[in-house]
Design an enzyme around this catalytic site. Sequence first.
Site, PDB file in Angstrom:
ATOM      1  N   GLU A  58      21.429  57.032  22.457  1.00 38.15           N
ATOM      2  CA  GLU A  58      21.013  57.541  23.769  1.00 38.15           C
ATOM      3  C   GLU A  58      20.646  56.407  24.722  1.00 38.15           C
ATOM      4  OE1 GLU A  58      20.897  60.333  25.353  1.00 38.15           O
ATOM      5  OE2 GLU A  58      19.483  59.860  26.965  1.00 38.15           O
ATOM      6  N   HIS A 107       6.841  62.941  31.516  1.00 40.77           N
ATOM      7  CA  HIS A 107       7.407  61.840  32.310  1.00 40.77           C
ATOM      8  C   HIS A 107       8.636  61.279  31.600  1.00 40.77           C
ATOM      9  CE1 HIS A 107       7.910  58.029  34.387  1.00 40.77           C
ATOM     10  NE2 HIS A 107       7.762  57.400  33.233  1.00 40.77           N
ATOM     11  N   SER A 129      29.779  46.300  36.911  1.00 42.32           N
ATOM     12  CA  SER A 129      31.089  45.668  36.795  1.00 42.32           C
ATOM     13  C   SER A 129      31.989  45.997  37.974  1.00 42.32           C
ATOM     14  CB  SER A 129      31.785  46.110  35.503  1.00 42.32           C
ATOM     15  OG  SER A 129      30.954  45.863  34.406  1.00 42.32           O
ATOM     16  N   SER A 172      24.788  70.943  28.778  1.00 42.39           N
ATOM     17  CA  SER A 172      25.319  70.442  30.040  1.00 42.39           C
ATOM     18  C   SER A 172      25.972  69.069  29.852  1.00 42.39           C
ATOM     19  CB  SER A 172      24.187  70.376  31.063  1.00 42.39           C
ATOM     20  OG  SER A 172      24.526  69.526  32.121  1.00 42.39           O
ATOM     21  N   TYR A 231      21.917  53.594  24.902  1.00 43.52           N
ATOM     22  CA  TYR A 231      23.159  53.026  25.420  1.00 43.52           C
ATOM     23  C   TYR A 231      23.881  53.989  26.331  1.00 43.52           C
ATOM     24  CZ  TYR A 231      22.111  48.980  22.895  1.00 43.52           C
ATOM     25  OH  TYR A 231      21.461  47.864  22.495  1.00 43.52           O
TER      26      TYR A 231
HETATM   27  C1  HEM Z   1      19.525  43.670  23.362  1.00 42.40           C
HETATM   28  C2  HEM Z   1      19.368  44.932  23.333  1.00 42.40           C
HETATM   29  C3  HEM Z   1      18.159  45.687  22.797  1.00 42.40           C
HETATM   30  C4  HEM Z   1      17.407  45.470  21.691  1.00 42.40           C
HETATM   31  C5  HEM Z   1      17.570  44.360  20.682  1.00 42.40           C
HETATM   32  C6  HEM Z   1      16.395  46.497  21.649  1.00 42.40           C
HETATM   33  C7  HEM Z   1      15.428  46.636  20.660  1.00 42.40           C
HETATM   34  C8  HEM Z   1      14.435  47.585  20.645  1.00 42.40           C
HETATM   35  C9  HEM Z   1      13.479  47.774  19.597  1.00 42.40           C
HETATM   36  C10 HEM Z   1      13.398  46.949  18.322  1.00 42.40           C
HETATM   37  C11 HEM Z   1      12.671  48.812  19.944  1.00 42.40           C
HETATM   38  C12 HEM Z   1      11.533  49.413  19.119  1.00 42.40           C
HETATM   39  C13 HEM Z   1      10.222  48.899  19.540  1.00 42.40           C
HETATM   40  C14 HEM Z   1       9.090  49.648  18.915  1.00 42.40           C
HETATM   41  O1  HEM Z   1       8.990  50.873  19.102  1.00 42.40           O
HETATM   42  O2  HEM Z   1       8.281  48.999  18.248  1.00 42.40           O
HETATM   43  C15 HEM Z   1      13.115  49.276  21.214  1.00 42.40           C
HETATM   44  C16 HEM Z   1      12.535  50.326  21.896  1.00 42.40           C
HETATM   45  C17 HEM Z   1      13.134  50.938  22.990  1.00 42.40           C
HETATM   46  N1  HEM Z   1      14.258  50.522  23.645  1.00 42.40           N
HETATM   47 FE1  HEM Z   1      15.332  48.847  23.247  1.00 42.40          FE
HETATM   48  N2  HEM Z   1      16.528  47.308  22.729  1.00 42.40           N
HETATM   49  C18 HEM Z   1      17.608  46.853  23.443  1.00 42.40           C
HETATM   50  C19 HEM Z   1      18.128  47.405  24.590  1.00 42.40           C
HETATM   51  C20 HEM Z   1      17.707  48.598  25.135  1.00 42.40           C
HETATM   52  C21 HEM Z   1      18.376  49.292  26.186  1.00 42.40           C
HETATM   53  C22 HEM Z   1      19.646  48.841  26.872  1.00 42.40           C
HETATM   54  C23 HEM Z   1      17.663  50.420  26.416  1.00 42.40           C
HETATM   55  C24 HEM Z   1      17.884  51.533  27.419  1.00 42.40           C
HETATM   56  C25 HEM Z   1      18.482  51.459  28.517  1.00 42.40           C
HETATM   57  C26 HEM Z   1      16.528  50.423  25.529  1.00 42.40           C
HETATM   58  C27 HEM Z   1      15.581  51.407  25.499  1.00 42.40           C
HETATM   59  C28 HEM Z   1      14.540  51.445  24.615  1.00 42.40           C
HETATM   60  C29 HEM Z   1      13.557  52.485  24.589  1.00 42.40           C
HETATM   61  C30 HEM Z   1      13.520  53.722  25.501  1.00 42.40           C
HETATM   62  C31 HEM Z   1      12.657  52.166  23.588  1.00 42.40           C
HETATM   63  C32 HEM Z   1      11.365  52.855  23.216  1.00 42.40           C
HETATM   64  C33 HEM Z   1      11.467  54.203  22.670  1.00 42.40           C
HETATM   65  C34 HEM Z   1      10.119  54.779  22.407  1.00 42.40           C
HETATM   66  O3  HEM Z   1       9.488  54.442  21.386  1.00 42.40           O
HETATM   67  O4  HEM Z   1       9.669  55.588  23.223  1.00 42.40           O
HETATM   68  N3  HEM Z   1      16.579  49.294  24.760  1.00 42.40           N
HETATM   69  N4  HEM Z   1      14.195  48.517  21.631  1.00 42.40           N
END
Ligand code: HEM
Lengths: 531, 197
Positions: free
Chosen positions: A260, A82, A273, A174, A262
């Site tokens: 990724e 998924h 925007s 790709s 981002y």
């Molecule tokens: C203010 C902006 C952001 C902050 C401070 C932030 C912070 C974090 C942190 C600290 C984690 C780790 C959590 C953990 O595994 O214990 C996390 C996980 C994640 N974040 Fe963010 N994030 C932000 C924005 C985003 C954005 C824009 C995306 C994607 C569009 C995103 C996608 C993800 C994903 C996919 C994970 C989990 C990955 C995984 O363990 O499978 N985050 N984020």
Amino acid sequence: MSSIPHDHAAGGHEHEHAHYPGGIMRWITTTNHKDIGTMYLWFSFTMFLVGGVMALTIRAELFQPGLQVVHPEFFNQLTSLHGLIMVFGAIMPAAVGFANWMIPMLIGAPDMAFARMNNWSFWLLPPAGIMLVGSLFVPGGAVSAGWTLYPPLTIQNGMGMDLAIFAIHIMGASSIMGSINIITTILNLRAPGMTLMKMPLFCWTWLITAYLLIAVMPVLAGAVTMLLTDRHFGTSFFNAAGGGDPVLFQHIFWFFGHPEVYIIIMPAFGIISEIIPVYSRKPLFGYASMVYAVAGIAILSFIVWAHHMFTVGMPTAGLLFYMYATMLIAVPTGVKVFNWLATMWRGAITFETPMLFALGFLFLFTLGGFTGLVLAIMPVDIQIHDTYYVVAHFHYVMVAGSLFAFFGGVYHWIPKWTGTMYSEKLGRIHFWLSLVFFNVAFFPQHFLGLAGMPRRIPDYATQFTDWNMVSSIGAFGFGISQFVFLWAVIKCIRGDGAKAPAKPWEGATTLEWTLPSPAPYHTFETPPVVK
Amino acid sequence: MTTRDAGPALRADNRSILARLVVVAAAMFAFGYALVPFYEKICQVTGLRDIDRPAEVRNTQVDASRNVRIELDANTRGLPWTFRPLVATIDVHPGALTQVDFEIVNPTDRPVTGQAIPSYLPRNASEYFRKLDCFCFSTQTLQAGERRRMPVVFVLDPELPADVPVVTLSYTFFEVEGGPSARAASGRDNGSAARGS
Ligand code: HEM
Ligand SMILES: [Cu+2]
């Protein structure tokens, strides 16, 4: 999402170029950016449904504690696939589809710079998608260690893992080809007078995204190649017995993985925007600061990766560095949110479906940003890492963030793509159902995570039952709502709706609205002059 | 000004961007691999993974006021040896120099090389378990039918928190394919799943 008509009388002098083979050969051989954009978007939607079926199977299993629907091994394969399918099969190709359709029209270019390579970049994707889905049916099943592919499990998985590795290689190639095309198009094919700082912001966000992709997709390719050689050719990059270290994989993966995320959100920033100024009837507030904010986010995204690894063991100095660096990213992100709000301030706002999705994005993405900040607080993350709180966080930013922006983008541009207005009624129904069910599905996951429910486990303690039931109901509602979207799109393609004028949106100012609707097969063969 | 009839100058310009970006992509692929030695270096400099080297013993004060039970555990994975500790448990005073012995036997009729990887329970006990000598510091090659006795010499750091009455030291032997030279040539530290860095 296309109904390129065969007769181009409306296209004026441009019709003489619009000949292409009929039937399927048109799509296989096409080098036209609009055809290729259409194929990307349909591929993405197909993968969205496939990944969605997997998600609903997961939610069906989690409706109640205990094991009812699937075996735990299969559950693990579903969570892994998924994630991979939604990230690499649905979200990223959708963004490239928008880039193909819109970037040439937004900058006044006739097509992408490397039209033939554009065709290859698309046609690499279906085999990769088939490999990922097909890996469910090989002995041992698909990869089952999560989309993050951590060893040692991924060294032990069966041949489904090899298929996943090849699929990632192909999709990475790709993406890199697509990115090279986008960068070259933007740098070299802008219409006279279209300086970089006059480009619509969508082009800017994609330009920077494309550079990010070229910088990090090869790193992921390297990481999975190391997994492959550890699996089959006796190397020990991650194999402790041979002197390797599984934690090293996590570092390399997240060096790719954080940029990724981002890559996933920045094209969405671009679409938002474009949408907000049109329906607010005001120019985008703080254009230059938007560009710098995106660039700042891109640069910072390289130095925060270990916030995904707070619990694996790191010196305290490292923990603190990654914590503060992560929080720093919230600053440029905050600039963007502020600018969107300021764009709407005192605007003459109307609430057509694209604007509704943009507003949904604004609220929910910001909420996801806040939960990100909570997770960035290292001592807090040590408690809630790998719980449903993390799952809630990234679904807020990826579904209510990227996906909502893409929905908004489709509604915004589909009159130009098909020449038919979408049904505002269906659009609104789609928006409200998605908004409500999204929150029903994912908001309770914050509570579950804070209460300690671990992610990626098919069973759970009974105290988590109520919120899981709510979440599953929301997930099914969200899934079913997407057929409203499909219906709305098909109606446009079949021409079932009001005929779209060249510029259906009063506040629209960008170049694509100077073209007739539907956009002729070839556009801007003579470049427009931008003042 | 279409791509199809684009001027040669534009086409050459496009190609030069293409070439430069392909070089960047290739360089980033190499960069991914460069992270491997970089990581090792960081671990070495910060002393995060120096588990195949004798530890420094800073505090040699024997804390006779308490006993910590050391449980010894031995496993093999994917190699045909029998591997066992000569005693299953031993009580030690923190700070006291202690030796325990393990035995490996290669019952096959071919030489086999293996590497032992330690792990500790509770996990954070690893910081306090200071090994001065250990068979896990290098690979072991056993000839056909050979039996070998191997020591572990250690000091339990007296700083070990008082709420840890029992420490389990568990070794798993893995086969090293290609014999001892494969590891010696790479000159790399032993990683440890038990102790991430
Ligand atoms: C203010 C902006 C952001 C902050 C401070 C932030 C912070 C974090 C942190 C600290 C984690 C780790 C959590 C953990 O595994 O214990 C996390 C996980 C994640 N974040 Fe963010 N994030 C932000 C924005 C985003 C954005 C824009 C995306 C994607 C569009 C995103 C996608 C993800 C994903 C996919 C994970 C989990 C990955 C995984 O363990 O499978 N985050 N984020
Ligand atoms: Cu991150």
